[in-house]
Design a protein around this motif. Structure first.
Motif, PDB file in Angstrom:
ATOM      1  N   ARG A 296     -41.515  22.696 -99.235  1.00 33.06           N
ATOM      2  CA  ARG A 296     -42.751  22.034 -99.683  1.00 33.06           C
ATOM      3  C   ARG A 296     -42.536  21.352-101.037  1.00 33.06           C
ATOM      4  NH1 ARG A 296     -45.190  26.676 -97.351  1.00 33.06           N
ATOM      5  NH2 ARG A 296     -45.087  27.769 -99.346  1.00 33.06           N
ATOM      6  N   GLN A 297     -41.890  22.077-101.970  1.00 33.46           N
ATOM      7  CA  GLN A 297     -41.695  21.515-103.306  1.00 33.46           C
ATOM      8  C   GLN A 297     -40.758  20.306-103.273  1.00 33.46           C
ATOM      9  OE1 GLN A 297     -43.590  22.571-105.748  1.00 33.46           O
ATOM     10  NE2 GLN A 297     -44.430  24.108-104.352  1.00 33.46           N
ATOM     11  N   GLU A 298     -39.687  20.400-102.513  1.00 30.09           N
ATOM     12  CA  GLU A 298     -38.722  19.296-102.463  1.00 30.09           C
ATOM     13  C   GLU A 298     -39.316  18.065-101.782  1.00 30.09           C
ATOM     14  OE1 GLU A 298     -36.033  18.983-103.984  1.00 30.09           O
ATOM     15  OE2 GLU A 298     -35.647  21.028-104.659  1.00 30.09           O
ATOM     16  N   ALA A 302     -39.534  14.477-103.515  1.00 32.01           N
ATOM     17  CA  ALA A 302     -38.999  13.275-102.880  1.00 32.01           C
ATOM     18  C   ALA A 302     -40.053  12.184-102.793  1.00 32.01           C
ATOM     19  CB  ALA A 302     -38.459  13.617-101.488  1.00 32.01           C
ATOM     20  N   SER A 303     -41.287  12.587-102.520  1.00 35.33           N
ATOM     21  CA  SER A 303     -42.378  11.615-102.433  1.00 35.33           C
ATOM     22  C   SER A 303     -42.626  10.963-103.790  1.00 35.33           C
ATOM     23  CB  SER A 303     -43.648  12.307-101.931  1.00 35.33           C
ATOM     24  OG  SER A 303     -44.727  11.409-101.885  1.00 35.33           O
ATOM     25  N   ARG A 304     -42.607  11.766-104.854  1.00 37.72           N
ATOM     26  CA  ARG A 304     -42.836  11.220-106.198  1.00 37.72           C
ATOM     27  C   ARG A 304     -41.722  10.253-106.614  1.00 37.72           C
ATOM     28  NH1 ARG A 304     -43.933  16.650-107.512  1.00 37.72           N
ATOM     29  NH2 ARG A 304     -41.883  16.764-108.550  1.00 37.72           N
ATOM     30  N   GLU A 305     -40.484  10.590-106.283  1.00 39.10           N
ATOM     31  CA  GLU A 305     -39.345   9.825-106.774  1.00 39.10           C
ATOM     32  C   GLU A 305     -38.920   8.712-105.823  1.00 39.10           C
ATOM     33  OE1 GLU A 305     -36.341  12.721-107.577  1.00 39.10           O
ATOM     34  OE2 GLU A 305     -37.445  13.617-109.246  1.00 39.10           O
ATOM     35  N   GLY A 306     -39.555   8.622-104.661  1.00 41.00           N
ATOM     36  CA  GLY A 306     -39.237   7.553-103.727  1.00 41.00           C
ATOM     37  C   GLY A 306     -37.886   7.705-103.062  1.00 41.00           C
ATOM     38  N   LEU A 307     -37.365   8.923-102.967  1.00 41.72           N
ATOM     39  CA  LEU A 307     -36.097   9.184-102.301  1.00 41.72           C
ATOM     40  C   LEU A 307     -36.360   9.867-100.969  1.00 41.72           C
ATOM     41  CD1 LEU A 307     -34.072  10.494-105.371  1.00 41.72           C
ATOM     42  CD2 LEU A 307     -33.951   8.226-104.332  1.00 41.72           C
ATOM     43  N   PHE A 308     -35.295  10.033-100.167  1.00 40.72           N
ATOM     44  CA  PHE A 308     -35.515  10.742 -98.916  1.00 40.72           C
ATOM     45  C   PHE A 308     -34.829  12.099 -98.954  1.00 40.72           C
ATOM     46  CE2 PHE A 308     -31.477   8.771 -97.696  1.00 40.72           C
ATOM     47  CZ  PHE A 308     -30.877   9.752 -96.913  1.00 40.72           C
ATOM     48  N   SER A 365     -31.726  17.309-100.933  1.00 36.49           N
ATOM     49  CA  SER A 365     -32.767  16.537-101.626  1.00 36.49           C
ATOM     50  C   SER A 365     -32.150  15.446-102.488  1.00 36.49           C
ATOM     51  CB  SER A 365     -33.614  17.477-102.493  1.00 36.49           C
ATOM     52  OG  SER A 365     -32.780  18.186-103.396  1.00 36.49           O
ATOM     53  N   GLY A 366     -32.994  14.497-102.888  1.00 38.19           N
ATOM     54  CA  GLY A 366     -32.569  13.437-103.795  1.00 38.19           C
ATOM     55  C   GLY A 366     -31.524  12.519-103.210  1.00 38.19           C
ATOM     56  N   LEU A 367     -31.589  12.239-101.917  1.00 36.56           N
ATOM     57  CA  LEU A 367     -30.569  11.412-101.260  1.00 36.56           C
ATOM     58  C   LEU A 367     -31.011   9.952-101.216  1.00 36.56           C
ATOM     59  CD1 LEU A 367     -29.744  13.730 -98.229  1.00 36.56           C
ATOM     60  CD2 LEU A 367     -28.521  13.565-100.397  1.00 36.56           C
ATOM     61  N   SER A 400     -24.150  24.092 -83.790  1.00 39.63           N
ATOM     62  CA  SER A 400     -24.982  22.955 -83.372  1.00 39.63           C
ATOM     63  C   SER A 400     -25.933  22.663 -84.524  1.00 39.63           C
ATOM     64  CB  SER A 400     -25.760  23.292 -82.103  1.00 39.63           C
ATOM     65  OG  SER A 400     -24.878  23.530 -81.018  1.00 39.63           O
ATOM     66  N   VAL A 401     -25.931  21.426 -84.990  1.00 36.00           N
ATOM     67  CA  VAL A 401     -26.695  21.061 -86.185  1.00 36.00           C
ATOM     68  C   VAL A 401     -27.721  19.991 -85.828  1.00 36.00           C
ATOM     69  CG1 VAL A 401     -26.567  20.189 -88.557  1.00 36.00           C
ATOM     70  CG2 VAL A 401     -24.667  21.537 -87.612  1.00 36.00           C
ATOM     71  N   GLY A 402     -28.979  20.274 -86.140  1.00 38.13           N
ATOM     72  CA  GLY A 402     -30.046  19.292 -85.973  1.00 38.13           C
ATOM     73  C   GLY A 402     -30.440  18.727 -87.320  1.00 38.13           C
ATOM     74  N   ILE A 403     -30.696  17.423 -87.389  1.00 40.04           N
ATOM     75  CA  ILE A 403     -31.019  16.754 -88.648  1.00 40.04           C
ATOM     76  C   ILE A 403     -32.350  16.027 -88.495  1.00 40.04           C
ATOM     77  CG2 ILE A 403     -30.258  15.071 -90.365  1.00 40.04           C
ATOM     78  CD1 ILE A 403     -27.398  15.491 -89.322  1.00 40.04           C
ATOM     79  N   ALA A 404     -33.270  16.303 -89.429  1.00 39.12           N
ATOM     80  CA  ALA A 404     -34.539  15.571 -89.494  1.00 39.12           C
ATOM     81  C   ALA A 404     -34.699  15.052 -90.911  1.00 39.12           C
ATOM     82  CB  ALA A 404     -35.710  16.469 -89.108  1.00 39.12           C
ATOM     83  N   LEU A 405     -35.235  13.833 -91.043  1.00 45.06           N
ATOM     84  CA  LEU A 405     -35.333  13.163 -92.336  1.00 45.06           C
ATOM     85  C   LEU A 405     -36.791  13.026 -92.764  1.00 45.06           C
ATOM     86  CD1 LEU A 405     -32.771  10.269 -91.701  1.00 45.06           C
ATOM     87  CD2 LEU A 405     -32.335  12.516 -92.723  1.00 45.06           C
ATOM     88  N   TYR A 406     -37.015  13.225 -94.065  1.00 48.09           N
ATOM     89  CA  TYR A 406     -38.333  12.967 -94.663  1.00 48.09           C
ATOM     90  C   TYR A 406     -38.222  11.703 -95.528  1.00 48.09           C
ATOM     91  CZ  TYR A 406     -42.280  13.323 -97.861  1.00 48.09           C
ATOM     92  OH  TYR A 406     -43.407  13.046 -98.594  1.00 48.09           O
ATOM     93  N   PRO A 407     -39.162  10.773 -95.379  1.00 47.89           N
ATOM     94  CA  PRO A 407     -40.437  10.854 -94.650  1.00 47.89           C
ATOM     95  C   PRO A 407     -40.413  10.238 -93.256  1.00 47.89           C
ATOM     96  CG  PRO A 407     -40.479   8.988 -96.139  1.00 47.89           C
ATOM     97  CD  PRO A 407     -39.126   9.615 -96.303  1.00 47.89           C
ATOM     98  N   SER A 408     -39.282   9.737 -92.787  1.00 45.86           N
ATOM     99  CA  SER A 408     -39.286   8.964 -91.543  1.00 45.86           C
ATOM    100  C   SER A 408     -39.599   9.810 -90.316  1.00 45.86           C
ATOM    101  CB  SER A 408     -37.934   8.280 -91.358  1.00 45.86           C
ATOM    102  OG  SER A 408     -36.881   9.222 -91.363  1.00 45.86           O
TER     103      SER A 408
END
Length: 710
Positions: A296-298, A302-308, A365-367, A400-408
Motif C-alpha cells: 500500500r505504501q509503495e 509510486a503515484s506521487r512520484e510518477g514512477l511505476f 519500487s521506483g522503476l 513460476s513467476v507472475g508479474i503485475a505492474l502498477y498502475p497499468s
C-alpha cells in the motif's frame, strides 16, 4: 518549598493539593478524564472511584493509609474502609458529590485493612465531567502543623521505599533529586546522579525526544512518554516518564518532576509480539501482513512520484515433492536457502516477503524501465534452478513467476496481488521455470474459474452430478464383470461436462472431498444393485486423487460404515490411483492408501506407463490391478515393439500377482492382441463408451456380441 530527605537531597512539595491543583490545571485534568500519574507523589491520599466506590486508582499515600496494594487487585470498594457508624454519612457524601458541580466535604472515621481501630480523616470529592467516576482527596483530621509533619514523614518514607523511580530536574535539565529506586534502575549511586544533565543518561534518540518535551514542560503541559535511557553498564533501560512541570508562585518554570516506571521487559515482549505478527518465523522475511502494508505504501509513493511499480509473485515448482520425499526439515531448509537466493537478486530498497508455504512476493519500487524487471525475474529463475544441498542429499526446484505492474494492471493493492497471482499460474501452466506478465485474458480466465467454482457448489446441492459407467470386459470370457464409474456434470447452461472440464477446479477449492464422497457412495449403492443382478463378484472402480487421500480420516471411516450398512463386501469397490502416489512410501497419502486397503477395498494403479513408477515400486504396495495406459495400446500391431512391451509388462505384473486392465481399446486388432498377450481385462470404445446406469444395465443383461476375429 521542599521537604528535607536527608543526605543533602530534597524533594519538592510544589504539587500539594492546595498548590498544584490550580483552576487551569484542574480543568485540563477534568477534560482529559484520566488519572495523572504525578498525583502518585502527592503527600495526601488521592483516589479515583467508580460510582459504586470501587477503587479504580490511588496514589502512594492513599494505598499506605488504607493498607492495600496500589493496583487494588481485589477490586475492593472505598466504602469498606468507612467505620460502620459513619457509613450513612459517607453514602450521603457520595450522592451529593455525584449530583453536584461543587466539591463536597465529609469528616468521618476510616479503618485500615485488617485493623479494628479507626483514624479521623477529611474527604473532599467531586465528580469528573463525564459523571462516571469520583475523584477523592483524603487528609488526616489533625492540627495543621502535626498533619504537615506526619504527611512529610510519610512522604519521605514512601519516596525512599517506592518501587517506582522518582526523578527531579531543574530548569537546566540537571538532576536535582532521585530516589534510591531510580538510582538502582540505572546502576548508579544517588551521589553519582546528582547535578548530572539528563542527557548524560540518554542516547541520541532519547536526546532528540527530550529536547521536544522540555519545551512542552515550559508551557505547563503534563505528559507521559516512553524514553530509552542508558544504564551505567551501557545496557538499555526503557521507561515511561509521567512528568509534571514545577513553577514558583510567580509562574517561573523551575524544572520538572517525573515518576519513572521500568518497562524494558514489557517492551521486549511487545517487540517480540510485533516481530511475530509481521515477520515469517522460518525465513525472517516480512510476512503477508507486513507485505500488504508495504505494498500500500509503495503504491502511494509510486503515484506521487510518477514512477511505476512491479509486483512479482513467485511459486516454487516441485517443492511439494522435495518436502514429501526428504521430509519437512529439509523442506524448511530449502525454503530458507530459496529466500536467500531470491534476496541476492533484488535491491536493499525492495521488499521480499514470504506469503506462506512456497509462495514469495517481491515489490520492485521506483522503476522507470520494464527491462529491469525482466532482468531480476531471469536472475531469480536461474538462481532457483540450481541444485539445493540438503544434508547429504540434493533437492531441485524451479520457479513460476507472475508479474503485475502498477498502475497499468491495477489501481488497488488487492487487485495487483490477484493479477500477479494469475500471471504466476499462467507461467506454471505454460511449462514452469518461466515468468509471465499479467494480461486481460488471464483476468477473463480467472473470472471463468471463479464462476465455475460457484457453479460447482450449486451443482452438488441441486443434484447436477451423475455417474456414467464404462464396461470392463474379461478378455477370456467376453463377459462384463466390472465397470469404471466416471463423473459427469449436467451443467444448466453448458450441457454435459466431463471431469477434465471441472475436476481441477474442484481440487483447487477443496470441493473434491465432498464430490469424491458422493461418488463413492453412489458407486457403492450401484455395485450392490448390480451384484444382485450379475453376481457377487461384480466390481466398480472409482478414481481417487491425492487431494482426496489427504482429506479427513473420518471421511474414510464413514465409507467403511456405509459399505457395511449396504451389506456390500469391501472388495466390491476398487480405488484407482495415479502413479505419483507410489513415489514416496513415507508420505501421508500412501499411509492413508494403506489404511483404505486394510479396510478391504481393492486398489488399481491407473494410467501405468505415463509417470515415473516402475514395476519395482509395485512390490512395496498392495496393488490388485494394473491399468495399462491407452498410449501402450494405441499403436499395437503384431510386428511392433509396442506389443513386445505390453507382453513384458503383463508377464511381470502376473509374476507379482497383479491382474492387468488395458485402457483405451478401440479396435478388434487391439483387443485380440491383448487377449493373446494374456491381458486379463479391457475397456474402451470397442465395447462401449461410458453409459448411464440404466443403459449399462441393459447392455450387461443382454451381453456383448460374440467376439469376431479381427
Amino acid at each position: 518549598m521542599s521537604v528535607p530527605l536527608g543526605e543533602g537531597a530534597s524533594v519538592p512539595l510544589s504539587i500539594r493539593a492546595e498548590e498544584g491543583l490550580t483552576p487551569t490545571r484542574l480543568r485540563l485534568e477534568q477534560e482529559h478524564a484520566y488519572f495523572n500519574d504525578i498525583y502518585l507523589l502527592a503527600p495526601v491520599g488521592y483516589f479515583v472511584l467508580g460510582l459504586d466506590t470501587t477503587i479504580l486508582q490511588m496514589n502512594l499515600v492513599g494505598a499506605d493509609l488504607l493498607g492495600v496494594p496500589r493496583q487494588n487487585p481485589d477490586r475492593v470498594q472505598f466504602r469498606n474502609f468507612i467505620s460502620p457508624r459513619f457509613v450513612a454519612d459517607f453514602d450521603r457524601f457520595v450522592q451529593a458529590a455525584v449530583n453536584s458541580s461543587e466539591p463536597q466535604r465529609c469528616d468521618l472515621q476510616l479503618l485500615r485493612a485488617h485493623e479494628q481501630h479507626g483514624f479521623p480523616a477529611t474527604l473532599r470529592a467531586s465528580a469528573d465531567l463525564g459523571g462516571q467516576a469520583l475523584r477523592v482527596v483524603l487528609e488526616l483530621a489533625e492540627g495543621k502543623l502535626a498533619a504537615l509533619e506526619r504527611s512529610e514523614e510519610r512522604f519521605r518514607r514512601i519516596v525512599h521505599t517506592a518501587e517506582e523511580g522518582i526523578w527531579e530536574i531543574d530548569d537546566q535539565a540537571r538532576t536535582s533529586f532521585v530516589n534510591p529506586k531510580m538510582a538502582a534502575m540505572l546502576g548508579y549511586t544517588i551521589e553519582e546522579m546528582l547535578e548530572q544533565p539528563l542527557v548524560n543518561f540518554m542516547d541520541e534518540e532519547g536526546r532528540l525526544i527530550l529536547e521536544r518535551n522540555i519545551a512542552r514542560r515550559r508551557d505547563g503541559v503534563a505528559e507521559r512518554h516512553e524514553f530509552k535511557f542508558l544504564r551505567k553498564d551501557g545496557s538499555e533501560l526503557w521507561a515511561t516518564l509521567a512528568t509534571n512541570p514545577i513553577f514558583d508562585p510567580q509562574g517561573q518554570y523551575l524544572g520538572a518532576l517525573a515518576l519513572v516506571t521500568d518497562i524494558t521487559a514489557r517492551r521486549e515482549t511487545s517487540e517480540l509480539i510485533w516481530h511475530q505478527a509481521n515477520f515469517d518465523a522460518l525465513t525472517a522475511l516480512p510476512n503477508r501482513h507486513m507485505f500488504q502494508d508495504r505494498l500500500r505504501q509503495e503504491m502511494k509513493k509510486a503515484s506521487r512520484e510518477g514512477l511505476f511499480l512491479a509486483l512479482l509473485f513467485i511459486d516454487l515448482d516441485g517443492f511439494k515433492q522435495v518436502n514429501d520425499t526428504l521430509g519437512h526439515a529439509q523442506g524448511d531448509a530449502l525454503l530458507v536457502e530459496a529466500a536467500r537466493r531470491i534476496g541476492t537478486c533484488v535491491r536493499a530498497s525492495d521488499t521480499l516477503a514470504r506469503l506462506g508455504g512456497d509462495e514469495f512476493t517481491i515489490i520492485l519500487s521506483g522503476l522507470d524501465h520494464v527491462s529491469s524487471v525482466e532482468r531480476i525475474a531471469q536472475n531469480i529463475l536461474a538462481n532457483l534452478n540450481q541444485p539445493f544441498q540438503l544434508g547429504e542429499q540434493q533437492g531441485r526446484v524451479s520457479a513460476s513467476v507472475g508479474i503485475a505492474l502498477y498502475p497499468s494492471d491495477a489501481a488497488e493493492p488487492d487487485d495487483l496481488l490477484r493479477h500477479a497471482d494469475q500471471a504466476m499460474y499462467a507461467a506454471k501452466h505454460g511449462g514452469r521455470n518461466r515468468y509471465s506478465y499479467f494480461t486481460p485474458d488471464l483476468q477473463v480466465a480467472a473470472q471463468a474459474r471463479l464462476r465455475l467454482g460457484q457453479d460447482l457448489r450449486l451443482a452438488q446441492a441441486q443434484g447436477q452430478f451423475a455417474l456414467h459407467y464404462q464396461p470392463i470386459v474379461n478378455l477370456r470370457t467376453g463377459a462384463i464383470e466390472r465397470a469404471e464409474a466416471l463423473l459427469r456434470w449436467q451443467h444448466p447452461q453448458r450441457g454435459l461436462l466431463g471431469p477434465a472440464e471441472f475436476l481441477a477446479q474442484a481440487e483447487s477449492n477443496g470441493l473434491i472431498l465432498d464430490i469424491g464422497d458422493w461418488v463413492f457412495r453412489q458407486a457403492a449403492a450401484q455395485a450392490r444393485q448390480w451384484q444382485a443382478r450379475f453376481g457377487a463378484g461384480f466390481q466398480i472402480s472409482v478414481n481417487l486423487s491425492p487431494g482426496q487421500l489427504r482429506g479427513d480420516a473420518a471421511l474414510y471411516q464413514g465409507w467403511q460404515d456405509y459399505v457395511r450398512a449396504l451389506a456390500l463386501p469391501p472388495r466390491s469397490i476398487v480405488l484407482e490411483i495415479g502413479e505419483g502416489v507410489l513415489l514416496d512410501s513415507a508420505s501421508q497419502v500412501v499411509a492413508r492408501l494403506r489404511a483404505l486397503r486394510e479396510m478391504g477395498l481393492q486398489v488399481a494403479l491407473d494410467d501405468f506407463g505415463t509417470g515415473y513408477s516402475s514395476l519395482a515400486h509395485l512390490k512395496h504396495f498392495d496393488i490388485d490391478y494394473l491399468k495399462l495406459d491407452h498410449s501402450f495400446v494405441r499403436e499395437l500391431a503384431a510386428d511392433t515393439g509396442d506389443l513386445a512391451l505390453c507382453e513384458a509388462v503383463i508377464a511381470m505384473a502376473h509374476k507379482l500377482g497383479l491382474r492387468v486392465v488395458a485402457e483405451g481399446v478401440e479396435t478388434l486388432v487391439q483387443r485380440d492382441l491383448l487377449a493373446q498377450a494374456q491381458c486379463d481385462f479391457a475397456q474402451g470404445y470397442v465395447y462401449a463408451e461410458a453409459l448411464p446406469a440404466p443403459q449399462f444395465t441393459a447392455l450387461a443383461e443382454r451381453g456383448l456380441p460374440p467376439a469376431a476375429p479381427a
